[in-house]
Design an enzyme around this catalytic site. Structure first.
Site, short mmCIF file in Angstrom:
data_model
loop_
_atom_site.label_atom_id
_atom_site.label_comp_id
_atom_site.label_asym_id
_atom_site.label_seq_id
_atom_site.Cartn_x
_atom_site.Cartn_y
_atom_site.Cartn_z
N CYS A 131 0.46 -10.41 12.55
CA CYS A 131 0.34 -9.60 11.42
C CYS A 131 1.91 -9.18 11.54
CB CYS A 131 -0.61 -8.87 11.60
SG CYS A 131 -0.78 -7.39 10.13
N HIS A 163 -0.92 -13.75 5.62
CA HIS A 163 -1.80 -14.33 4.49
C HIS A 163 -1.16 -15.19 3.60
CE1 HIS A 163 -4.31 -11.02 5.94
NE2 HIS A 163 -5.41 -11.41 5.15
N GLU A 188 -8.41 -12.90 1.21
CA GLU A 188 -9.48 -12.75 2.06
C GLU A 188 -10.74 -13.35 1.52
OE1 GLU A 188 -10.21 -10.80 5.18
OE2 GLU A 188 -8.05 -11.44 5.39
N CYS A 219 4.39 -11.93 5.20
CA CYS A 219 2.88 -11.68 5.64
C CYS A 219 1.96 -12.91 6.12
CB CYS A 219 2.20 -10.87 4.11
SG CYS A 219 0.46 -10.70 4.16
N ASP A 248 -5.12 -10.20 13.80
CA ASP A 248 -4.42 -9.86 12.22
C ASP A 248 -5.48 -8.58 11.60
OD1 ASP A 248 -2.91 -9.75 10.08
OD2 ASP A 248 -4.35 -11.33 9.12
N SER A 249 -5.17 -8.23 10.59
CA SER A 249 -6.27 -7.34 9.78
C SER A 249 -7.40 -8.22 9.15
CB SER A 249 -5.20 -6.64 8.66
OG SER A 249 -4.77 -7.68 7.88
N1 DGL Z 1 -1.56 -10.33 7.32
C1 DGL Z 1 -0.79 -9.09 7.19
C2 DGL Z 1 0.67 -9.28 7.45
O1 DGL Z 1 1.04 -10.17 7.90
C3 DGL Z 1 -1.12 -7.76 6.48
C4 DGL Z 1 -2.22 -7.86 5.70
C5 DGL Z 1 -2.74 -6.62 5.25
O2 DGL Z 1 -2.06 -5.68 4.43
O3 DGL Z 1 -3.85 -6.26 5.82
O4 DGL Z 1 1.39 -8.25 7.34
#
Ligand code: DGL
Length: 283
Positions: free
Chosen positions: A76, A189, A155, A187, A13-14
């Protein structure tokens, strides 16, 4: 690879978002070892051009493959939107499991016919989302919001603070006024703020976190490919970040409910990861 069942699952993931998927993988398959890569040197992915996210994703897949990943989970939505199709074509011998906003289960169960979707700008712009909507929305009205700044708050571990609340209220209030009864978390997150979403939206609104379904899909593919680890084994997790290892390490107990050491990996330009895997010193 005759012993590939012993190899780890690769997850990326990011940043910390993929830990919501890792949590489900750990719960369903404690016997599997995992490599987790958080590209925190580049977070957020959401506002970036698709082409750049694709380059990052390819390099990360190469890195995970070099560390013997037997399957790769693109944990992600943004990277899945930008790169999943490309990765599948580029690495034809490796299986990828990706994320897509759970519009299908939402459309199947909504009673008001109105559903909120929270995801990043890149996810909403991608062809994957358009295709999910076209195939599954089935007349259901979708309300979308990018929750600007929410990924960065998560984060930092800010799951309940005033800025996180402000962003979520700004996204959800207008949707609630339109009578949504379901919220799709597009997302990875966002599952970490489910308690706050429930507080704002009320217990009657269904919140869909796709992580358990994604973990089940990983399990199915491993079983079908004869790649499951011995069920009596105890898998471990190796964490990598392109950002600050101490910062990620400090978030693990809160977000994953486990602790672990985190190794730093450096980018060389946009498209190569210099497999630097020195152990971060203990605090
Ligand atoms: N966790 C990522 C997702 O599922 C995105 C977060 C980011 O923008 O880096 O889209």
């Amino acid at each position: 690879m005759s012993d590939s069942f012993n190899h780890p699952i690769g997850v990326f993931d990011s940043g910390v978002g993929g830990l919501s998927v890792l949590r489900a993988i750990r719960a369903q398959m404690p016997e599997e070892s995992v490599l987790y890569f958080g590209d925190q040197g580049h977070i957020p992915y959401g506002p970036r051009p698709m082409e750049q996210i694709r380059r990052f994703s390819e390099a990360i897949a190469n890195f995970l493959l070099a560390h013997n990943a037997k399957i790769v989970v693109v944990a992600c939505n943004t990277a899945s939107a930008a790169a999943l199709k490309y990765l599948r074509a580029r690495f034809s011998n490796l299986q990828f499991v990706g994320m897509e906003p759970a519009v299908k289960p939402a459309a199947e169960t909504t009673r008001t016919g109105k559903v909120g979707v929270l995801a990043t700008p890149a996810t909403f712009q991608g062809a994957l989302y358009a295709s999910v909507v076209e195939r599954f929305a089935n007349g259901v009205e979708l309300f979308q919001d990018t929750c600007k700044g929410l990924v960065q708050e998560i984060e930092k571990g800010n799951l309940t603070g005033s800025e996180t609340r402000r962003i979520l209220e700004g996204a959800l209030r207008p949707m609630l006024e339109k009578n949504i009864d379901t919220v799709v978390l597009g997302c990875t997150h966002y599952p970490f703020v489910i308690p706050l979403i429930r507080e704002i939206a009320g217990e009657k609104v269904r919140v869909i976190d796709p992580a358990p379904a994604v973990a089940r899909q990983v399990k199915r593919l491993l079983e079908a490919g004869g790649m499951k680890s011995d069920p009596s084994a105890r898998g471990d997790v190796r964490f990598f970040t392109s950002g600050d290892p101490e910062a990620l390490k400090s978030m693990l107990p809160l977000l994953l409910g486990e602790s672990g050491e985190v190794e730093r990996v450096k980018w060389v330009g946009d498209s190569v990861l210099a497999g630097e895997t020195k152990q971060a010193p203990a605090p």
